[in-house]
Design a protein around this motif. Sequence first.
Motif, PDB file in Angstrom:
ATOM      1  N   ASP A  74       0.792  -1.237   0.000  1.00 35.94           N
ATOM      2  CA  ASP A  74       0.000   0.000   0.000  1.00 35.94           C
ATOM      3  C   ASP A  74       0.818   1.279   0.000  1.00 35.94           C
ATOM      4  OD1 ASP A  74      -0.464  -1.937   2.469  1.00 35.94           O
ATOM      5  OD2 ASP A  74      -2.337  -1.814   1.354  1.00 35.94           O
ATOM      6  N   ASN A  75       2.108   1.209   0.284  1.00 39.91           N
ATOM      7  CA  ASN A  75       2.775   2.471   0.620  1.00 39.91           C
ATOM      8  C   ASN A  75       4.055   2.749  -0.178  1.00 39.91           C
ATOM      9  OD1 ASN A  75       4.532   0.652   1.707  1.00 39.91           O
ATOM     10  ND2 ASN A  75       4.640   1.581   3.726  1.00 39.91           N
ATOM     11  N   THR A  76       4.198   2.149  -1.348  1.00 39.95           N
ATOM     12  CA  THR A  76       5.441   2.315  -2.106  1.00 39.95           C
ATOM     13  C   THR A  76       5.776   3.786  -2.341  1.00 39.95           C
ATOM     14  OG1 THR A  76       4.876   0.268  -3.228  1.00 39.95           O
ATOM     15  CG2 THR A  76       6.642   1.578  -4.210  1.00 39.95           C
ATOM     16  N   ALA A  77       4.797   4.556  -2.781  1.00 37.61           N
ATOM     17  CA  ALA A  77       5.075   5.949  -3.139  1.00 37.61           C
ATOM     18  C   ALA A  77       5.357   6.806  -1.906  1.00 37.61           C
ATOM     19  CB  ALA A  77       3.915   6.535  -3.945  1.00 37.61           C
ATOM     20  N   SER A  78       4.691   6.517  -0.782  1.00 42.69           N
ATOM     21  CA  SER A  78       4.967   7.333   0.408  1.00 42.69           C
ATOM     22  C   SER A  78       6.313   6.938   1.012  1.00 42.69           C
ATOM     23  CB  SER A  78       3.835   7.239   1.440  1.00 42.69           C
ATOM     24  OG  SER A  78       3.459   5.909   1.647  1.00 42.69           O
ATOM     25  N   ALA A 101       6.540  -1.310  -9.475  1.00 43.19           N
ATOM     26  CA  ALA A 101       5.404  -1.861  -8.738  1.00 43.19           C
ATOM     27  C   ALA A 101       4.377  -2.484  -9.667  1.00 43.19           C
ATOM     28  CB  ALA A 101       4.742  -0.748  -7.924  1.00 43.19           C
ATOM     29  N   GLY A 102       3.726  -3.527  -9.203  1.00 37.96           N
ATOM     30  CA  GLY A 102       2.662  -4.167  -9.969  1.00 37.96           C
ATOM     31  C   GLY A 102       1.419  -3.294 -10.044  1.00 37.96           C
ATOM     32  N   ASP A 103       0.458  -3.742 -10.839  1.00 38.21           N
ATOM     33  CA  ASP A 103      -0.785  -2.980 -10.995  1.00 38.21           C
ATOM     34  C   ASP A 103      -1.616  -3.010  -9.716  1.00 38.21           C
ATOM     35  OD1 ASP A 103      -0.698  -5.718 -12.357  1.00 38.21           O
ATOM     36  OD2 ASP A 103      -2.809  -5.576 -11.788  1.00 38.21           O
ATOM     37  N   GLN A 112      -3.785   5.528  -3.039  1.00 40.31           N
ATOM     38  CA  GLN A 112      -3.822   6.837  -2.359  1.00 40.31           C
ATOM     39  C   GLN A 112      -2.419   7.373  -2.077  1.00 40.31           C
ATOM     40  OE1 GLN A 112      -3.228   8.002   0.889  1.00 40.31           O
ATOM     41  NE2 GLN A 112      -2.637   6.097   1.887  1.00 40.31           N
ATOM     42  N   SER A 113      -1.490   6.471  -1.743  1.00 36.40           N
ATOM     43  CA  SER A 113      -0.131   6.967  -1.473  1.00 36.40           C
ATOM     44  C   SER A 113       0.512   7.441  -2.787  1.00 36.40           C
ATOM     45  CB  SER A 113       0.721   5.908  -0.779  1.00 36.40           C
ATOM     46  OG  SER A 113       1.027   4.837  -1.638  1.00 36.40           O
ATOM     47  N   LEU A 114       0.184   6.773  -3.883  1.00 34.95           N
ATOM     48  CA  LEU A 114       0.703   7.178  -5.190  1.00 34.95           C
ATOM     49  C   LEU A 114       0.136   8.536  -5.594  1.00 34.95           C
ATOM     50  CD1 LEU A 114       2.020   6.727  -7.985  1.00 34.95           C
ATOM     51  CD2 LEU A 114       0.041   5.326  -8.599  1.00 34.95           C
TER      52      LEU A 114
END
Lengths: 300, 87
Positions: A74-78, A101-103, A112-114
């Motif tokens: 859930d939080n790759t981008a953050s 990251a996968g789809d 949401q983090s993205l």
Amino acid sequence: MNYIDLIRQSEDLVTAGMSACQGCGAELCLRRVLQVAGRNTILSIPPGCMAGAGVVGWNFDNGLKIPVHIPLLDNTASFLSGVTNMYQRKNRPDVNIIAFAGDGATADCGFQSLSGAAERGEKLLYICYDNEGYMNTGFQRSSTSSKGSRTSTTPVGKVQDGKSQNQKYMPLIMAMHNVEYVATASPSNMKDMVDKVTKGIQASKKGFAYIHIFSPCPTGWGHETDQTIEVARKAVKSNFFPLFEVEQGKWKLLDNKNPIPVSDLLNLLRKFSHLSPDDIAQIQELVDKRMDLLRKLSAA
Amino acid sequence: MSKKFITPVGDEGIYTLDTGSWRTFKPVMLKEKCTNCGLCMIFCPVGSITGDENKIYEIGYQYCKGCGICARECPTKAIIMVRESIE
Ligand SMILES: Cc1ncc(C[n+]2csc(CCOP(=O)(O)OP(=O)(O)O)c2C)c(N)n1
Ligand code: SF4
Ligand code: SF4
Ligand code: SF4
Ligand SMILES: [Mg+2]
């Protein structure tokens, strides 16, 4: 430099042997992306096939020759927002901060983090490899699975005929975040992909960049292992997966004036083998409509 | 293991699997047909095809999974897939 020379001369930064299936599109894209990015890179790969295939490593061994981290689904981008802010503060803008990251991790769980990181303009490149489903956990549907897809949670039988909903079209959603750079890419068009990853990395020095890659999955989609590139090529040639980029608001669309029928692609994939001519006509209509919309946007 | 929690690029080394053992078919390059275009290297998902400074391309078998992409994508059909034998 010619893209073939560039790939030939650059170091493969991924472990020589990883457990991705034979003919995996994601493995191919990961290796090429890192050959473009080079050693001065920090990568984040959320749970999914690429992490699971050993790319994040096991037992204190690494799966890459560069630092790689596995955040949550859930939080790759953050997570990477924090990493990039630290590097910017230490005056190290030279370090490439990249997500692969996968789809599921992109369009569903990590959305949401993205979206937040994109809106804040975090200096990073977020790459989504889209195999249209939660492949690592057994081919469940995701919001990017195309309409009609047979997946383990949208089976074909008496009550259901594959996925009934339309695909969520992430590339456009990300373009509407008005970030530095957004592009779609396909491994069949490797020169284009190399160019876009190069641009994406450059853009990530100024703000947020996003690249959405079409990533054929022989095991989950049901095609022969040697058809990976052909599947990707037909997806581009039929406009099933349009190639475009938006660079600081400027659109560039690869327009196929004479697209092949989408059935040429669908017929290659067992996940669509149950579709009736009517179903295929519906998918063709969706594809045509989306292409029209993209044409209008790129002409505006 | 002393640096257990600080693993910038692996405490112990690089995690590697013996993926060459998966192969049932093996790609074989027919040099007389090869034009050294490099496309097989571009499309090999495993990184098993490399080219030298003279742009001569070669298939390495240690990790090649035998997917057959190189054979299918070669424009001059210079790669054939041959069944592996049990020795
Ligand atoms: C919050 C959460 N739910 C479920 C999982 C289990 N899980 C691990 S990998 C994965 C699939 C991810 O799909 P995607 O991001 O599309 O990557 P792919 O496996 O297709 O490469 C799931 C559901 C998890 N790690 N975290
Ligand atoms: S399930 Fe699909 S995406 Fe995952 S490793 Fe296998 S081929 Fe690649
Ligand atoms: S794709 Fe075919 S012709 Fe080109 S380098 Fe490889 S084997 Fe030779
Ligand atoms: S068979 Fe597949 S893994 Fe082996 S060299 Fe050809 S493309 Fe690479
Ligand atoms: Mg997926």
